[in-house]
Design a protein around this motif. Sequence first.
Motif, PDB file in Angstrom:
ATOM      1  N   ASN A 144     -30.828  12.407  43.658  1.00 14.53           N
ATOM      2  CA  ASN A 144     -29.826  13.314  44.200  1.00 14.53           C
ATOM      3  C   ASN A 144     -28.483  13.051  43.529  1.00 14.53           C
ATOM      4  N   ILE A 179     -30.284  18.217  41.575  1.00 19.30           N
ATOM      5  CA  ILE A 179     -31.372  17.247  41.749  1.00 19.30           C
ATOM      6  C   ILE A 179     -32.099  17.087  40.431  1.00 19.30           C
ATOM      7  N   LYS A 210     -35.220  16.774  53.527  1.00 20.89           N
ATOM      8  CA  LYS A 210     -33.863  16.959  54.036  1.00 20.89           C
ATOM      9  C   LYS A 210     -32.826  16.926  52.926  1.00 20.89           C
ATOM     10  N   THR A 211     -33.108  16.139  51.857  1.00 17.64           N
ATOM     11  CA  THR A 211     -32.163  16.082  50.736  1.00 17.64           C
ATOM     12  C   THR A 211     -32.041  17.446  50.080  1.00 17.64           C
ATOM     13  N   THR A 221     -29.742  19.405  52.094  1.00 18.95           N
ATOM     14  CA  THR A 221     -28.344  18.988  51.963  1.00 18.95           C
ATOM     15  C   THR A 221     -27.724  19.536  50.691  1.00 18.95           C
TER      16      THR A 221
END
Length: 460
Positions: free
Chosen positions: A40, A45, A68-69, A72
Amino acid sequence: MQVSETLSCKDTKKGKRSFIKNRESIKSGFVEGARYRFINHGEHIELVLDSNGDRVVSKGNIVDLQNKTMSTVFADVDRVNVDYQKERIVLKAHYSEQQVIKREQSIKAGGSVKIGEVFAGTGNLSLQIKRGLKKSGVRSKHVFAIERCKDKSYILSANDELWDDKDARLFTDDIMLMDVSQLPAVDILVVSYPCVGFSMMQTDKAKRDLRHPEAGVLFVKLLEIISKTNPSTIIIENSPRMRDSDTLYIMDTVLSTTGYRNTEGTLKGHDFGDFEPRERLIKIYTSKGLTPFNVSNIKPQLSSVRKVEEILEPHTVKETDWKPYSYLRNHAKNSAHGHGFFAATPADTKLKTFGANYAKAQPDSSFLQHPENKDLFRMFTPSEHANIRRFDTGMHRAILESSEGKGPFYQRGSKMRAHKMMGDSIAPLPWFAAGLAIGNWIKENHIFKSNRRYTFSQTA
């Protein structure tokens, strides 16, 4: 050759998800069983092949990204751009999504709202919007304006209230030929699109809309300017006849594709307590992630209405200005013509529209009746016309220079030129109200919440 593509980034219960399986990912080394690291970088990414990586390419050479990343990094993103490189894959928000995020972050950041203007004319449209924003409590600064006409650009340059940023730029240029790469990003772009192709006066079908020889294709460069300046709000002013035009259909389609929604309506001068009945289209585009704006929120709350006596300047009038205008008065008596002769008194609060040809005495224009001799009338002077338009001190001074031949571009004075420039302008109060409504919308939904709602006042 390096390949990139666009993939969807969908919302799921476990977070944002992008699904990669194609020849390019295999060529990059992401084959079934290969281990890789998920890194991340905040705004993007990176997937890097690593024998010690904690992730594994699934059966069927599938790289399934869902966590979840992802949610985000790509919180407000529906599409990602995927770059395939040797032993790595990089995911970034798609360019169009980045543009949406940038413009929405800018308007939410607070500080002064940055305004740019295209087809600026004398600058009165932006001036009234700026005054409305100020009344709402939203600070703004004019960072650039573009106007091709040198006469109008001179009036625009004298607009003291508008130019409060030392780094602002005024371009006296043709947008079709200028280098738009020098334009800065703005929060609001004000566009007084030329109405010659939509006006009721345009009776030649071969010159309407897209076919107009000068204005027909201006939207092409305008869309390029919008892409470069990336405003979160676009305000378009024009003739109501533009509403059903091919020009606006094309712009709606392009801007919808690039992340804007729109709302439109009609503003009439008399409805807002202005002297003129002038009716204009207002079209507002806002970035898709912002709370929608509705033009129905543009509502006057009339506290006072000016009388004609408040804008009169007797010292600018000569005795020879008073005339009987017998021909026009007799012409008006014949109802078959459908025209009238309008003689205003100092107590009146409404006048006829002051068009670009106001300097030429003609039917349906506004005249002022002599206070003693009821058979004498005069036209309003350029200075009085400027008062009707609510020009600021600098603009007023410059318009008088135009009429008297004192400006840098004028070899001789011309009342006709002065009236034409102002006649091409707007009835001010509806656009002050528009600025006020937009300011309230910005404050209440984007910059910060406010329990106080500012309201329209005619002491603009």
